[in-house]
Design a protein around this motif. Sequence first.
Motif, short mmCIF file in Angstrom:
data_model
loop_
_atom_site.label_atom_id
_atom_site.label_comp_id
_atom_site.label_asym_id
_atom_site.label_seq_id
_atom_site.Cartn_x
_atom_site.Cartn_y
_atom_site.Cartn_z
N ASP A 33 40.96 46.40 44.53
CA ASP A 33 39.54 46.78 44.57
C ASP A 33 38.92 46.69 43.17
O ASP A 33 37.85 46.11 43.00
CB ASP A 33 39.37 48.21 45.11
N LEU A 34 39.60 47.29 42.19
CA LEU A 34 39.01 47.38 40.85
C LEU A 34 38.78 46.02 40.21
O LEU A 34 37.77 45.79 39.55
CB LEU A 34 39.90 48.22 39.93
N ILE A 38 35.57 44.39 38.35
CA ILE A 38 35.64 43.95 36.95
C ILE A 38 35.22 42.48 36.86
O ILE A 38 34.41 42.11 36.01
CB ILE A 38 37.06 44.16 36.39
N ASN A 39 35.74 41.65 37.78
CA ASN A 39 35.40 40.23 37.76
C ASN A 39 33.90 40.01 37.97
O ASN A 39 33.31 39.08 37.44
CB ASN A 39 36.17 39.47 38.85
N ALA A 40 33.29 40.91 38.76
CA ALA A 40 31.86 40.78 39.04
C ALA A 40 31.01 41.50 37.99
O ALA A 40 29.79 41.62 38.16
CB ALA A 40 31.55 41.32 40.43
N CYS B 39 36.97 32.12 44.75
CA CYS B 39 35.94 33.16 44.86
C CYS B 39 36.00 34.20 43.75
O CYS B 39 35.00 34.84 43.45
CB CYS B 39 36.10 33.87 46.21
N GLY B 40 37.16 34.39 43.16
CA GLY B 40 37.29 35.42 42.13
C GLY B 40 37.23 36.84 42.67
O GLY B 40 37.08 37.80 41.91
N ASN B 57 47.10 37.27 44.77
CA ASN B 57 45.96 36.55 44.21
C ASN B 57 45.94 36.77 42.70
O ASN B 57 45.77 37.91 42.25
CB ASN B 57 44.65 37.08 44.81
N SER B 58 46.10 35.71 41.91
CA SER B 58 46.19 35.91 40.46
C SER B 58 44.85 36.29 39.84
O SER B 58 44.79 36.71 38.69
CB SER B 58 46.77 34.67 39.77
N CYS B 59 43.76 36.19 40.60
CA CYS B 59 42.46 36.65 40.08
C CYS B 59 42.35 38.16 40.12
O CYS B 59 41.43 38.72 39.54
CB CYS B 59 41.30 36.00 40.84
#
Lengths: 288, 154
Positions: A33-34, A38-40, B39-40, B57-59
């Motif tokens: 979830d986190l 963080i990516n966004a 998608c990230g 998922n490595s992302c």
Amino acid sequence: MMHTPKVYSPRSLDEAYEILSRRAMKVIAGGTDLMVLINARQLDAEEFLDIWRVDELRGIADEGDSIRIGALATYTEMIRSPLVQEFAPALVAASRTVGAIQIQNRGTLGGNIVNASPAGDSLPVLAAYDAELEIGSLRGLRLMSFNQFYTAYRRTVLESDELVVAVRVPKLKADERDFFCKVGTRRAQAISKTVMAVKAKTENEILEWIRVGVGSVAPTVVRAYKTESLLAGRAITSDLIEQARQSISLEVNPITDLRSTEHYRRRVTGNVLARFLRGIIDSDGAGT
Amino acid sequence: MKIEFQINGATRVIDSPPMRRLLDVLREDLRLTGTKEGCGEGECGACSVIINGEVINSCLVPVCQTTGAIITTVEGLAKDARLDPLQQAFLEAGGAQCGICTPGMLIAARALLDLTAQPTRDEIKEAIAGNLCRCTGYVKIIDAIERASLIRTR
């Protein structure tokens, strides 16, 4: 480029408590979830407590009347656990609906609880099973009912120096039954429109008691207490099933969002409960 | 932060900010660009790699959590210039169209076959349920994985 957050990666629970007692910070477990946030760029914390390698938080153990599931147990570990399969089958069913295998291999039960999404797939099961949480800090360990853990949308009673350490799930007994149903757009990767778990004790067609946990229909996962009281001690008939369907449709408090509408959620939540109740008379009827 | 892990059979030490995504370390630091970003956010599976025997998922993995891990990326599937049976089967069955999902599909399928040598078609579908093919070429992908499972490996 974001700034570089500092990460503490303790190897023991005491060390983790110590760090949290000094300063509040975001705790990361499996990250499913986190890391999305963080990516966004929706979570920009300066410090993280990474508990992934605190081995004391792992493992699934038999504790007599209950099973104790470490906060870092992944969905895959629960799916494969003979203990969970035998004594909390609805938790296996729920784990199998979480994301897809990549998420099941990394996401944790503790993470699902503390992330506090109303749509967390394991949460209705913990509600219906009346699970207990072990919550720890430098100040000691406290036990609390899972059903008292959430206070509002994404809010919990967890203090900033505390960690959810483990979940104690009472074992399903021979005269009890459980049930899990998630309604989403597709089987994998979908977030639920409504998600329900039930635990009940039945004798023939009499429901001695029933506990119903529902997700995605209120600001937090909820128990359907009114509908539970309506059903307790009653013989299951078509008429009672209709009353229960109506009752729970009115009892839940869903919103319309991009996944579904309020109307659909009320209707389908009623239908799912009716399906469970219908299953009791159908299976008992076939058996006698 | 210095991190040591084993990747495709070789021990590597990298120096990276701890919360960086494993995906970025693979692609940018180690130049293992077979692993793709779709998608990230953990929905599409294009960035799938195997860590300690499990597909993830490595992302969604901060690199600080990979200390000591054993990692396999799509570059690690072929051995001694011989394609993995899955790669061979994808070629023969036409399991790749645009190719973006292919590394993730191969990795998810490898993780499946390592656990279940002869999966049913339903098991194959479940194993790749977290891998999206934007060309929608699922039938040939499933055919390819099934074909690979029937190839006897020595």
